[in-house]
Design a protein around this motif. Sequence first.
Motif, PDB file in Angstrom:
ATOM      1  N   SER A 194       0.584  -1.254  -0.090  1.00 33.51           N
ATOM      2  CA  SER A 194      -0.148   0.033  -0.247  1.00 33.51           C
ATOM      3  C   SER A 194       0.865   1.186  -0.132  1.00 33.51           C
ATOM      4  O   SER A 194       1.795   1.363   0.955  1.00 33.51           O
ATOM      5  N   ILE A 195       0.541   2.237  -1.076  1.00 35.81           N
ATOM      6  CA  ILE A 195       1.258   3.501  -1.111  1.00 35.81           C
ATOM      7  C   ILE A 195       1.193   4.086   0.182  1.00 35.81           C
ATOM      8  O   ILE A 195       1.934   4.749   0.823  1.00 35.81           O
ATOM      9  N   LEU A 196      -0.146   4.040   0.846  1.00 33.67           N
ATOM     10  CA  LEU A 196      -0.419   4.856   2.104  1.00 33.67           C
ATOM     11  C   LEU A 196       0.547   4.419   3.477  1.00 33.67           C
ATOM     12  O   LEU A 196       1.111   5.127   3.907  1.00 33.67           O
ATOM     13  N   PHE A 197       0.427   3.068   3.446  1.00 34.95           N
ATOM     14  CA  PHE A 197       1.438   2.375   4.459  1.00 34.95           C
ATOM     15  C   PHE A 197       2.846   2.850   4.311  1.00 34.95           C
ATOM     16  O   PHE A 197       3.513   3.122   5.320  1.00 34.95           O
ATOM     17  N   GLU A 198       3.153   2.623   3.025  1.00 34.51           N
ATOM     18  CA  GLU A 198       4.612   3.122   2.763  1.00 34.51           C
ATOM     19  C   GLU A 198       5.051   4.362   3.047  1.00 34.51           C
ATOM     20  O   GLU A 198       6.109   4.563   3.696  1.00 34.51           O
ATOM     21  N   THR A 199       4.153   5.321   2.819  1.00 32.70           N
ATOM     22  CA  THR A 199       4.455   6.685   3.068  1.00 32.70           C
ATOM     23  C   THR A 199       4.645   6.837   4.437  1.00 32.70           C
ATOM     24  O   THR A 199       5.206   7.845   4.881  1.00 32.70           O
ATOM     25  N   VAL A 200       3.479   6.429   5.350  1.00 29.79           N
ATOM     26  CA  VAL A 200       3.423   6.800   6.707  1.00 29.79           C
ATOM     27  C   VAL A 200       4.615   6.197   7.406  1.00 29.79           C
ATOM     28  O   VAL A 200       5.241   6.445   8.488  1.00 29.79           O
ATOM     29  N   GLY A 201       4.969   4.803   6.758  1.00 31.28           N
ATOM     30  CA  GLY A 201       6.217   4.240   7.453  1.00 31.28           C
ATOM     31  C   GLY A 201       7.534   5.109   7.289  1.00 31.28           C
ATOM     32  O   GLY A 201       8.107   5.076   7.992  1.00 31.28           O
ATOM     33  N   LYS A 202       7.588   5.457   6.159  1.00 31.19           N
ATOM     34  CA  LYS A 202       8.697   6.380   5.690  1.00 31.19           C
ATOM     35  C   LYS A 202       8.761   7.572   6.631  1.00 31.19           C
ATOM     36  O   LYS A 202       9.793   8.255   7.367  1.00 31.19           O
ATOM     37  N   ARG A 203       7.324   8.172   6.683  1.00 34.27           N
ATOM     38  CA  ARG A 203       7.361   9.605   7.725  1.00 34.27           C
ATOM     39  C   ARG A 203       7.483   8.955   9.286  1.00 34.27           C
ATOM     40  O   ARG A 203       8.326   9.965   9.805  1.00 34.27           O
ATOM     41  N   ALA A 204       7.359   8.008   9.598  1.00 36.51           N
ATOM     42  CA  ALA A 204       7.769   7.399  10.878  1.00 36.51           C
ATOM     43  C   ALA A 204       9.350   7.453  11.041  1.00 36.51           C
ATOM     44  O   ALA A 204      10.042   7.973  11.921  1.00 36.51           O
TER      45      ALA A 204
END
Length: 198
Positions: free
Chosen positions: A44-54
């Motif tokens: 998921s692009i959403l989870f990948e994005t939030v994972g990177k943000r974390a």
Amino acid sequence: KVLSNAGRGTTSSLIDAIDWAITKQFRVISMSLASPVKINEKPSILFETVGKRALENNCLIIAAAGNDSKRPAMPSPVSAPANCKSIMAIAALDGLLRVARFSNGGINASTGGNINVSAPGVDILSSHSQKNRNGESYKVLSGTSMATPHVSGLAALYMEQFPDLNAREIWELLESNAKQLEGQKYRDVGKGLVQVIS
């Protein structure tokens, strides 16, 4: 709390919870939840994005790899959101340090669905809702959701011991100090059993 009492939730509620935790400057997010994915399905692009943000905000997300496998046949792919490159995926081991029969594996490695490390996940004494049939506070459970808190707790100890290391460096330390497991495939156990640093 992001899941219902039945263990269900939405992607948006999970993303909102992660964003909230990042805003509050949490250092570790432990996610004992998983949603099955298909072979060759991209993360998921959403989870990948939030994972990177974390990670950019010094927060390590650690997630269960999923329990869809029926070994010794071909394991099922690492579930979402653990299949994201920016989220650490945890496999479950049994008492003999073998991959648990249900533990998902790194079948979609080319898209990021790798196992990073492993931890005990079979017959683990766990807290349990008193609203269950027996009204007991503890129960013996199995799953990658039992292995994930082991790694999350260890990550917190590493952060306490090495306060100058950021989340990415703690991730690397967890992997580099893991014990390699003889006779087990990297696809199934990643770098191996997480270890305490003495």
